[in-house]
Design a protein around this motif. Structure first.
Motif, short mmCIF file in Angstrom:
data_model
loop_
_atom_site.label_atom_id
_atom_site.label_comp_id
_atom_site.label_asym_id
_atom_site.label_seq_id
_atom_site.Cartn_x
_atom_site.Cartn_y
_atom_site.Cartn_z
N ALA A 163 0.82 -1.19 0.00
CA ALA A 163 0.13 -0.01 0.00
C ALA A 163 0.81 1.17 -0.07
O ALA A 163 0.79 2.29 -0.67
N ALA A 164 1.90 1.28 0.63
CA ALA A 164 2.89 2.45 0.89
C ALA A 164 3.35 2.51 -0.47
O ALA A 164 3.60 3.85 -0.93
N VAL A 165 3.77 1.66 -1.28
CA VAL A 165 4.40 1.83 -2.54
C VAL A 165 3.39 2.53 -3.52
O VAL A 165 3.89 3.36 -4.37
N PHE A 166 2.11 2.25 -3.38
CA PHE A 166 1.36 2.95 -4.30
C PHE A 166 0.81 4.19 -3.76
O PHE A 166 0.94 5.34 -4.53
N VAL A 167 0.74 4.41 -2.50
CA VAL A 167 0.64 5.83 -2.23
C VAL A 167 2.11 6.84 -2.49
O VAL A 167 1.93 7.87 -2.89
N GLY A 168 3.08 5.94 -2.26
CA GLY A 168 4.49 6.85 -2.73
C GLY A 168 4.46 7.12 -4.23
O GLY A 168 4.63 8.26 -4.51
N LEU A 169 3.91 6.49 -5.15
CA LEU A 169 3.88 6.41 -6.54
C LEU A 169 2.78 7.74 -6.85
O LEU A 169 3.07 8.34 -7.83
N ARG A 170 1.77 7.80 -6.13
CA ARG A 170 0.71 8.62 -6.32
C ARG A 170 1.26 10.15 -6.11
O ARG A 170 1.22 11.19 -6.76
N LEU A 171 1.99 10.06 -5.13
CA LEU A 171 2.73 11.38 -4.65
C LEU A 171 3.58 11.88 -5.40
O LEU A 171 3.57 13.21 -5.55
N VAL A 172 4.42 10.97 -5.69
CA VAL A 172 5.61 11.52 -6.83
C VAL A 172 4.92 11.79 -8.12
O VAL A 172 5.50 12.99 -8.61
N LEU A 173 4.10 11.13 -8.73
CA LEU A 173 3.38 11.33 -9.90
C LEU A 173 2.98 12.60 -9.79
O LEU A 173 2.88 13.47 -10.93
N ALA A 174 1.86 12.96 -8.85
CA ALA A 174 0.98 14.12 -8.75
C ALA A 174 2.01 15.28 -8.60
O ALA A 174 1.65 16.42 -9.30
N THR A 175 2.78 15.17 -7.75
CA THR A 175 3.64 16.37 -7.62
C THR A 175 4.47 16.63 -8.44
O THR A 175 4.82 17.71 -9.06
N GLY A 176 5.05 15.81 -9.29
CA GLY A 176 6.22 16.00 -10.20
C GLY A 176 5.20 16.73 -11.68
O GLY A 176 5.53 17.56 -12.11
N ALA A 177 4.02 16.13 -11.82
CA ALA A 177 3.48 16.55 -12.94
C ALA A 177 2.75 17.96 -12.61
O ALA A 177 2.90 18.71 -13.50
N PHE A 178 2.35 18.23 -11.45
CA PHE A 178 1.86 19.60 -11.17
C PHE A 178 2.90 20.61 -11.01
O PHE A 178 2.64 21.83 -11.39
N ALA A 179 4.04 20.10 -10.62
CA ALA A 179 5.24 20.92 -10.52
C ALA A 179 5.64 21.47 -12.04
O ALA A 179 6.14 22.40 -12.35
N LEU A 180 5.73 20.59 -12.83
CA LEU A 180 6.02 20.84 -14.38
C LEU A 180 5.21 21.73 -14.98
O LEU A 180 5.40 22.61 -15.68
N ALA A 181 3.92 21.47 -14.67
CA ALA A 181 2.53 22.32 -15.16
C ALA A 181 2.74 23.88 -14.60
O ALA A 181 2.80 24.67 -15.45
N ALA A 182 3.14 23.88 -13.44
CA ALA A 182 3.47 25.14 -12.74
C ALA A 182 4.47 25.90 -13.16
O ALA A 182 4.58 27.04 -13.48
N MET A 183 5.69 25.28 -13.64
CA MET A 183 6.94 25.77 -14.43
C MET A 183 6.52 26.48 -15.43
O MET A 183 7.17 27.35 -15.92
N GLN A 184 5.48 26.07 -16.51
CA GLN A 184 5.10 26.53 -17.52
C GLN A 184 4.09 27.72 -17.41
O GLN A 184 3.96 28.20 -18.45
N GLY A 185 3.58 28.02 -16.30
CA GLY A 185 2.71 29.17 -16.24
C GLY A 185 1.41 28.70 -15.52
O GLY A 185 0.97 27.61 -15.11
N THR A 186 0.70 30.00 -15.28
CA THR A 186 -0.78 29.73 -14.89
C THR A 186 -1.74 28.96 -15.67
O THR A 186 -2.22 28.17 -14.93
#
Length: 95
Positions: free
Chosen positions: A47-70
């Motif tokens: 379960a912790a692996v899946f939680v970690g994957l979700r956290l890394v995936l969402a954080t990375g994707a939203f951070a990348l989008a935020a770096m591109q602008g609003t």
């Protein structure tokens, strides 16, 4: 602005909306696997692996989008929310 310019801007931002949909779909599949691992008593590590994957995936994707602008960030979030709505409807349909 002319209609051509508005359409051009929309088409340039459309991939961010689609990325949000894909992100949301993967996120909620992983959420389902997390719940299944907990229900099956498969151990906290699985379960912790899946939680970690979700956290890394969402954080990375939203951070990348935020770096591109609003606009890319907002469209990614809208796609994610649309995927959430679809996931909720699918789960309600099963019950």
């Amino acid at each position: 602005m002319t209609l051509y310019l508005l359409l051009s801007q929309f088409l340039n931002l459309l991939p961010w909306l689609l990325a949000g949909l894909v992100l949301g779909a993967v996120y909620f599949v992983l959420l389902g696997r997390t719940v299944a691992a907990i229900e099956a008593d498969a151990g906290w590590r699985r379960a912790a692996v899946f939680v970690g994957l979700r956290l890394v995936l969402a954080t990375g994707a939203f951070a990348l989008a935020a770096m591109q602008g609003t606009a890319p960030l907002i469209l990614t979030l809208l796609g994610f929310i649309a995927a959430r709505m679809i996931a909720i409807r699918r789960v309600k349909g099963q019950g």
